[in-house]
Design a protein around this motif. Structure first.
Motif, mmCIF file in Angstrom:
data_model
loop_
_atom_site.group_PDB
_atom_site.id
_atom_site.type_symbol
_atom_site.label_atom_id
_atom_site.label_comp_id
_atom_site.label_asym_id
_atom_site.label_seq_id
_atom_site.Cartn_x
_atom_site.Cartn_y
_atom_site.Cartn_z
ATOM 1 N N THR A 126 23.932 33.512 58.411
ATOM 2 C CA THR A 126 23.860 33.547 59.871
ATOM 3 C C THR A 126 24.607 34.771 60.396
ATOM 4 O O THR A 126 25.697 35.096 59.945
ATOM 5 N N LYS A 127 24.006 35.428 61.365
ATOM 6 C CA LYS A 127 24.602 36.597 62.009
ATOM 7 C C LYS A 127 25.408 36.102 63.206
ATOM 8 O O LYS A 127 24.886 35.338 64.028
ATOM 9 N N VAL A 128 26.671 36.520 63.290
ATOM 10 C CA VAL A 128 27.532 36.108 64.398
ATOM 11 C C VAL A 128 28.177 37.331 65.039
ATOM 12 O O VAL A 128 28.318 38.374 64.408
ATOM 13 N N ARG A 129 28.564 37.158 66.279
ATOM 14 C CA ARG A 129 29.243 38.220 67.029
ATOM 15 C C ARG A 129 30.636 37.726 67.385
ATOM 16 O O ARG A 129 30.800 36.624 67.906
ATOM 17 N N ILE A 130 31.648 38.553 67.115
ATOM 18 C CA ILE A 130 33.039 38.216 67.420
ATOM 19 C C ILE A 130 33.513 39.112 68.550
ATOM 20 O O ILE A 130 33.316 40.332 68.511
ATOM 21 N N THR A 131 34.146 38.501 69.573
ATOM 22 C CA THR A 131 34.719 39.270 70.677
ATOM 23 C C THR A 131 36.154 38.818 70.914
ATOM 24 O O THR A 131 36.536 37.720 70.533
ATOM 25 N N GLY A 132 36.926 39.683 71.543
ATOM 26 C CA GLY A 132 38.315 39.363 71.858
ATOM 27 C C GLY A 132 39.259 39.581 70.692
ATOM 28 O O GLY A 132 40.407 39.142 70.733
ATOM 29 N N ALA A 133 38.784 40.279 69.640
ATOM 30 C CA ALA A 133 39.590 40.464 68.430
ATOM 31 C C ALA A 133 39.932 41.933 68.164
ATOM 32 O O ALA A 133 40.228 42.309 67.033
ATOM 33 N N GLY A 134 39.880 42.755 69.200
ATOM 34 C CA GLY A 134 40.244 44.163 69.043
ATOM 35 C C GLY A 134 39.390 44.870 68.012
ATOM 36 O O GLY A 134 38.165 44.824 68.079
ATOM 37 N N LYS A 135 40.029 45.485 67.029
ATOM 38 C CA LYS A 135 39.275 46.266 66.036
ATOM 39 C C LYS A 135 38.378 45.405 65.154
ATOM 40 O O LYS A 135 37.531 45.922 64.445
ATOM 41 N N TYR A 136 38.525 44.090 65.218
ATOM 42 C CA TYR A 136 37.668 43.189 64.448
ATOM 43 C C TYR A 136 36.462 42.689 65.244
ATOM 44 O O TYR A 136 35.688 41.878 64.752
ATOM 45 N N ASN A 137 36.310 43.157 66.481
ATOM 46 C CA ASN A 137 35.115 42.814 67.250
ATOM 47 C C ASN A 137 33.884 43.340 66.524
ATOM 48 O O ASN A 137 33.944 44.366 65.860
#
Length: 136
Positions: free
Chosen positions: A87-98
């Motif tokens: 599954t493809k997911v999007r991460i936000t709010g994690a700085g350089k790990y976005n």
């Protein structure tokens, strides 16, 4: 067409296509409901994984020289019920790990509402709270 001209045209339009792709993803996640999770990081060491640290729970083989290129995220088992391997997911709010990642690994059963991002062995371990993750 001359190879160098073709390459120049590709390089000229590549940033536009990448920006366009990014805009499409950002528009799509505006309509999705995020899940709030704790984000931690892990490496391919036996101490942090198991006796086969270069193979994820899904069977994916990790490039040990550059594990971050795979954009792998391990999910807690409660999230695994929602998102299958791949599954493809999007991460936000994690700085350089976005960014965009792929669910390819599974965390220990003691964790809930948590994700673990694969990093290189020389990178600093982190823990971030209230990170948003979306299925895309």
């Amino acid at each position: 067409m001359n190879t160098s001209i073709t390459l120049s045209l590709v390089l000229l339009f590549l940033p536009y296509e990448m920006e366009k792709s990014e805009r499409i993803i950002m528009e799509k996640i505006k309509t999705l409901e995020p899940i709030s999770v704790t984000l931690t990081t892990y490496t391919t060491s036996e101490k942090e994984t198991d006796s086969t640290p270069n193979i994820t729970a899904s069977g994916f083989k990790i490039d040990t020289l550059n594990p971050m290129k795979h954009r792998i995220v391990a999910v807690s088992r409660d999230l695994k019920k929602k998102w299958k391997f791949g599954t493809k997911v999007r991460i936000t709010g994690a700085g350089k790990y976005n960014g965009t990642y792929y669910v390819r690994d599974l965390m220990n059963k003691r964790y809930k509402k948590r994700i673990d991002i694969l990093i290189g062995k020389n990178h600093k371990q982190i823990k971030l709270e209230d990170i948003k993750i979306y299925k895309i």
